[in-house]
Design a protein around this motif. Sequence first.
Motif, PDB file in Angstrom:
ATOM      1  N   LEU A  40       0.804  -1.365  -0.131  1.00 22.02           N
ATOM      2  CA  LEU A  40       0.175  -0.011   0.299  1.00 22.02           C
ATOM      3  C   LEU A  40       0.828   1.230  -0.117  1.00 22.02           C
ATOM      4  O   LEU A  40       0.254   2.377  -0.428  1.00 22.02           O
ATOM      5  N   ASN A  41       2.148   1.117   0.427  1.00 23.71           N
ATOM      6  CA  ASN A  41       2.958   2.556   0.338  1.00 23.71           C
ATOM      7  C   ASN A  41       3.392   2.750  -1.082  1.00 23.71           C
ATOM      8  O   ASN A  41       3.903   3.553  -1.170  1.00 23.71           O
ATOM      9  N   SER A  96      -2.861  16.104 -14.459  1.00 23.91           N
ATOM     10  CA  SER A  96      -1.814  15.694 -13.626  1.00 23.91           C
ATOM     11  C   SER A  96      -1.886  16.385 -12.275  1.00 23.91           C
ATOM     12  O   SER A  96      -2.267  17.457 -12.269  1.00 23.91           O
ATOM     13  N   MET A  97      -1.463  15.599 -11.133  1.00 23.63           N
ATOM     14  CA  MET A  97      -1.625  16.132  -9.707  1.00 23.63           C
ATOM     15  C   MET A  97      -0.242  16.034  -9.041  1.00 23.63           C
ATOM     16  O   MET A  97       0.448  15.005  -9.295  1.00 23.63           O
ATOM     17  N   TYR A  98       0.027  16.868  -8.386  1.00 21.74           N
ATOM     18  CA  TYR A  98       1.358  16.930  -7.739  1.00 21.74           C
ATOM     19  C   TYR A  98       0.985  16.999  -5.985  1.00 21.74           C
ATOM     20  O   TYR A  98       0.098  17.954  -5.763  1.00 21.74           O
ATOM     21  N   LEU A  99       1.583  16.368  -5.358  1.00 22.75           N
ATOM     22  CA  LEU A  99       1.158  16.455  -3.804  1.00 22.75           C
ATOM     23  C   LEU A  99       2.601  17.119  -2.612  1.00 22.75           C
ATOM     24  O   LEU A  99       3.404  16.165  -3.045  1.00 22.75           O
ATOM     25  N   GLY A 121      -0.911   9.889  -8.810  1.00 29.98           N
ATOM     26  CA  GLY A 121       0.114   9.013  -9.357  1.00 29.98           C
ATOM     27  C   GLY A 121       1.599   8.987  -8.913  1.00 29.98           C
ATOM     28  O   GLY A 121       2.343   8.713  -9.271  1.00 29.98           O
ATOM     29  N   TYR A 122       1.353   9.171  -7.461  1.00 28.96           N
ATOM     30  CA  TYR A 122       2.590   8.837  -6.684  1.00 28.96           C
ATOM     31  C   TYR A 122       3.621  10.047  -7.172  1.00 28.96           C
ATOM     32  O   TYR A 122       4.647   9.878  -6.831  1.00 28.96           O
ATOM     33  N   HIS A 123       3.155  11.289  -7.602  1.00 28.10           N
ATOM     34  CA  HIS A 123       3.961  12.555  -7.668  1.00 28.10           C
ATOM     35  C   HIS A 123       4.069  13.059  -6.306  1.00 28.10           C
ATOM     36  O   HIS A 123       3.104  13.886  -5.953  1.00 28.10           O
ATOM     37  N   ILE A 124       5.109  12.784  -5.439  1.00 27.95           N
ATOM     38  CA  ILE A 124       5.169  13.329  -4.177  1.00 27.95           C
ATOM     39  C   ILE A 124       6.393  14.103  -3.822  1.00 27.95           C
ATOM     40  O   ILE A 124       7.360  13.533  -3.929  1.00 27.95           O
ATOM     41  N   VAL A 140      12.178  18.008  -1.310  1.00 29.47           N
ATOM     42  CA  VAL A 140      12.804  17.184  -2.220  1.00 29.47           C
ATOM     43  C   VAL A 140      11.784  16.267  -2.530  1.00 29.47           C
ATOM     44  O   VAL A 140      10.610  16.005  -2.070  1.00 29.47           O
ATOM     45  N   VAL A 141      12.131  15.540  -3.744  1.00 33.53           N
ATOM     46  CA  VAL A 141      11.225  14.470  -4.645  1.00 33.53           C
ATOM     47  C   VAL A 141      11.273  13.187  -3.632  1.00 33.53           C
ATOM     48  O   VAL A 141      12.259  12.760  -3.361  1.00 33.53           O
ATOM     49  N   ARG A 142      10.100  12.748  -3.340  1.00 30.70           N
ATOM     50  CA  ARG A 142       9.860  11.539  -2.583  1.00 30.70           C
ATOM     51  C   ARG A 142       9.560  10.422  -3.395  1.00 30.70           C
ATOM     52  O   ARG A 142      10.009   9.261  -3.503  1.00 30.70           O
ATOM     53  N   SER A 143       8.743  10.613  -4.304  1.00 26.37           N
ATOM     54  CA  SER A 143       8.551   9.743  -5.505  1.00 26.37           C
ATOM     55  C   SER A 143       7.942  10.336  -6.670  1.00 26.37           C
ATOM     56  O   SER A 143       7.458  11.616  -6.586  1.00 26.37           O
TER      57      SER A 143
END
Length: 371
Positions: A217-218, A240-243, A343-346, A355-358
Motif C-alpha cells: 500500500l505504500n 496531472s496532480m502533484y502532492l 500518481g505518486y508524484h510526491i 525534495v522529491v519523494r517519488s
Amino acid sequence: METKFWELKKNPEAAVGEAAGLIAAGEVVAFPTETVYGLGADGLNPEAVAKIFAAKGRPADNPLILHIADPEQILPLTTGLNANARALMDTFWPGPLTIVVPRSAIVPDIVTAGLDTVAVRMPSHPVAAALIRASGCPIAAPSANVSGKPSPTNAKDVAEDMTGKVAGILDGGNCGIGVESTVVDTTSPVPTILRPGGITREMLEERLGAVEVDPALNGDPALRPKAPGMKYRHYAPRASMYLYEGTQAARRLTEAAIRAQKQGLHAGILCDDGVKSHLEENLRRGHSLEILSWGSGKPDLAEHLYELLRDFDRLDPDFIIGMGVDEKGLGLAVMNRMRKAAGYHILLAEEGKTVVRSGSGFPEFLLATGE
Ligand code: AMP
Ligand code: MG
C-alpha cells in the motif's frame, strides 16, 4: 437502457421496493451507503454480477464485496469464521469494515475473481440495509463509478457515470464518510489491512491487538497488493496532480500557488480552509487559480476528496497541486487515495528544503523554496 432516478425524499419505501424488485430480477441499481455509492446486483446470480462489470468497465480480476443486512447472512457465504472475524463483526458491524473470509461454494467465481476467499460487509446506511433486506439476497456492489474515476459520494456524480448503463439510481443525498470501507483479511495469521478506509488502523488494533498493513500500500511498484483492486491507479482526476507532504506542506503549497499565479498558470489547488483563506487574502483579483478546500480536519477531507477531484475535472485546470496530511487515524485512508490520485508524484516539504519523494517530471517551480 433507461435509468430510473428515485429521489428518496419523496416516497422512500416505494422507491426501495421498486429498486429491490429490479435487483431480484437480475438488474443493476446504484444505491447510497455510508462510505460511497455502490452499484448493486444479486451477488449469487453470475449473469446479474456480469452486468456490474460491464457498466463500470471493471477488469474481471478485481473481485467484488458482498453486502449483507444481518450478521447471520454471512454464514452461507463462508466455510467458517475464526475468532478475529467474529470479533470484527461484533465490534464494527454495521459499518465501514469489509472482512475477507474463506468462501463457500454458493459464491459465484465472478464475484471473487476466482479467489478462494470472499469479501463481505454489513453497511450501516438505512437505505442500503433496507434495499438488501427487500431484495432477499446478498448484494454484490463495487463503487458506482466508471473504473478509473473517483468514487461517487452523491447521486449527481453517480448519474454522470451511470445514466443509460444501469436500471436505476437511488438518491440518498451525500455519503457521510466519503472513502471506501476498510478491507481486512482475517485469513492471514495476523489480520491484515488490504485497503485502509473508514475504520482506522488504531480502532482495529484496539480490538484485535496486532494488525498488519499490506506493505504494497505504500506505493512501491515492485510489491503486489493482496487486494487485486489496489494495484489499479483509481481515483484519478483528469489533470496531472502533484502532492506536498511533510511538516511544511501547507507553507510550500501556499508559496507554489503564489508562484503559479505570478506566471498566470491555470493551476488547481487542493487544500484546507486555512490555506484557502490565506491565499485569497494574498492573491490579486481575477487570479488564474482554481482553489478548492475540503474544510478542516481529516473527516472533512475524507468526506469531500472525491467530490473535489470530480470538480477539478469540470474546472479543467492544467494541473493540480495538493496538500497532504499525516497518516494517523483516517489519514491512512485519505493519503492512500490522494497518493494514487497524484500518481505518486510526491514532494516532501521539510524545514528549509523540498525534495522529491517519488515520481518524476515535476514542474521546476514546485521544487523552489520561498516566493
Ligand atoms: P470496490 O468494489 O471498488 O469497493 O473494491 C473492493 C476492494 O476489495 C478491491 O480492492 C478488491 O480487490 C478487494 N477485494 C474484494 N474481494 C477480495 C478478496 N476476496 N480478497 C482480497 N481483496 C478483495
Ligand atoms: Mg471502487
